[in-house]
Write an enzyme that holds these catalytic residues in place. Structure first.
Site, PDB file in Angstrom:
ATOM      1  N   ARG A  35       0.836  -1.206   0.000  1.00 65.39           N
ATOM      2  CA  ARG A  35       0.000   0.000   0.000  1.00 65.39           C
ATOM      3  C   ARG A  35       0.868   1.251   0.000  1.00 65.39           C
ATOM      4  NH1 ARG A  35      -2.889   4.009   2.748  1.00 65.39           N
ATOM      5  NH2 ARG A  35      -5.022   4.243   1.984  1.00 65.39           N
ATOM      6  N   CYS A  36       1.931   1.236   0.791  1.00 67.27           N
ATOM      7  CA  CYS A  36       2.836   2.390   0.842  1.00 67.27           C
ATOM      8  C   CYS A  36       3.417   2.708  -0.537  1.00 67.27           C
ATOM      9  CB  CYS A  36       4.001   2.120   1.795  1.00 67.27           C
ATOM     10  SG  CYS A  36       3.554   1.892   3.513  1.00 67.27           S
ATOM     11  N   MET A  37       3.666   1.661  -1.333  1.00 66.52           N
ATOM     12  CA  MET A  37       4.367   1.833  -2.609  1.00 66.52           C
ATOM     13  C   MET A  37       3.439   2.159  -3.769  1.00 66.52           C
ATOM     14  SD  MET A  37       7.350  -1.076  -2.557  1.00 66.52           S
ATOM     15  CE  MET A  37       6.232  -2.478  -2.549  1.00 66.52           C
TER      16      MET A  37
END
Length: 408
Positions: free
Chosen positions: A397-399
């Site tokens: 999700r962060c990426m």
């Protein structure tokens, strides 16, 4: 042709996603300055790029359009005057002291085409790259041991944070640290100058020049009516209130913002490192936040522009059932709730899943305890290698930054 933003859930089928393929910025990480650049370790670039390419392939294999931050940013400065303006603003924010250094950097940048210019801005500039320019001020002549004239931006492959899509608009975020705040300049130029977005009238729910910090890992779109925003190590309560006020009093359709007050520590950096939505009634969660977690609901007040804030007294499952209008809600605990497994897999972003459709997620393969539990709950799991990528302390999700999802 103008394009629109449409993200009204965390789980609607993903149509377009923004990524940044790690570049030379990772090769400008130095052990002595890791803390300054918010890294715990130094990834091996070649392997990190291979892992990231495999991540991108999962999207493409599932019919999802992948666009890259570096491409959109370079396309946004196709006009020479816009390019010059961006260079000036970039150098101002890079805190370049000394007129000689500024002029030398402008001359250095002039040799690059737009794509290479953006890559160089992202990767940083070593002092050795400007050897031979003549000093024109005392500031230019004062040498320090610090090897960079412009810091790299190694966190950029976490495209979730510098800006976040909410409904048909975005927050262009004011990041907590100076190291990351420069990252948001690319979003500014994309939404102001890129052919796809400059005429789309994309609402800006929050802007990078505002005084309070907010980062995209704390912004979760739970439904077309409900936002969740974390009050965290990186996001201020005052920013949450400001975003809530603008969303609730707009025609965005949002009726409630849930503010999650989470522990202010590195392992729980953002809300999405401890809590993500994977289906209409299923969430991943790190069990360690359940005790200290406090949730506030924010709704429209009685007078124009006012908001009403109430502390929710129920347990998290009941709060989510109430606002998402579900008969039941399952919290799937990272590591199965085992103290050792949960702590280890949480450190490797076991709770940081990315839904590409309801009940279908991308995860790191290394979090095998949590992944097995997800499968047992009927979740379709796409596992990716992340041995190098995870060194930056961020998961799938962060990426990724969704630009378009199908409405549920």
């Amino acid at each position: 042709m103008s394009k629109s933003i449409n993200v009204r859930s965390e789980i609607g089928r993903l149509k377009t996603v923004l990524l940044h393929r790690p570049g030379g910025e990772l090769e400008n990480l130095v052990p002595d300055y890791l803390e300054r650049l918010l890294f715990d370790d130094i990834p091996y670039l070649k392997a990190a790029q291979a892992e990231h390419d495999a991540f991108a392939k999962v999207f493409k294999d599932n019919g999802i359009e992948v666009v890259y931050l570096e491409d959109l940013a370079s396309e946004a400065i196709s006009d020479a005057s816009v390019r010059e303006k961006m260079i000036d603003e970039f150098l101002e924010e890079a805190n370049i002291s000394g007129e000689g250094n500024k002029e030398a950097l402008k001359e250095y940048f002039s040799q690059f085409d737009n794509k290479k210019l953006v890559d160089k801005m992202m990767s940083g500039v070593r002092k050795t790259e400007l050897k031979g320019h003549s000093a024109r001020s005392i500031a230019d002549m004062l040498e320090s041991d610090y090897p960079f004239i412009i810091d790299p931006m190694p966190n950029l492959y976490f495209t979730r944070d510098p800006f976040a899509t909410i409904g048909n608009g975005v927050t262009i975020n004011h990041m907590r640290t100076e190291t990351r705040n420069r990252e948001t300049l690319f979003a500014k130029y994309i939404f102001e100058h890129h052919e796809d977005y400059k005429n789309s009238n994309v609402p800006i729910w929050y802007n990078r020049n505002e005084s309070y910090s907010v980062e995209g890992g704390d912004e979760l779109v739970l439904s077309s009516e409900v936002m969740a925003i974390g009050i965290s190590q990186r996001t201020d309560a005052a920013a949450v209130e400001r975003i809530a006020k603008r969303l609730l009093w707009s025609d965005s359709g949002f009726k409630t913002v849930l503010a999650f007050d989470i522990p202010k520590k590195r392992a729980f950096m953002h809300l999405d490192t401890v809590f993500t939505m994977i289906d209409r009634d299923k969430f991943t969660i790190h069990p360690e936040i359940e005790g200290p977690l406090t949730v506030f609901s924010i709704t429209k007040g009685d007078s124009e522009g006012e908001i009403k804030i109430e502390k929710e007294e129920q347990v998290l499952e009941e709060i989510l059932k109430k606002y998402l209008k579900q008969d039941k809600v399952e919290l799937i605990r990272c590591g199965g709730g085992d103290l050792v497994d949960a702590a280890r897999e949480q450190w490797n972003d076991g709770s940081n899943t990315l839904a590409i459709a309801p009940g279908e997620v991308i995860v790191y393969n290394r979090n095998f305890v949590t992944n097995k539990i997800l499968k047992e709950h009927g979740i379709i799991v796409h596992e990716i290698e992340g041995s190098e990528l995870v060194r930056g302390r961020g998961g799938p999700r962060c990426m990724s930054m969704p630009l378009v999802r199908e409405d549920l």
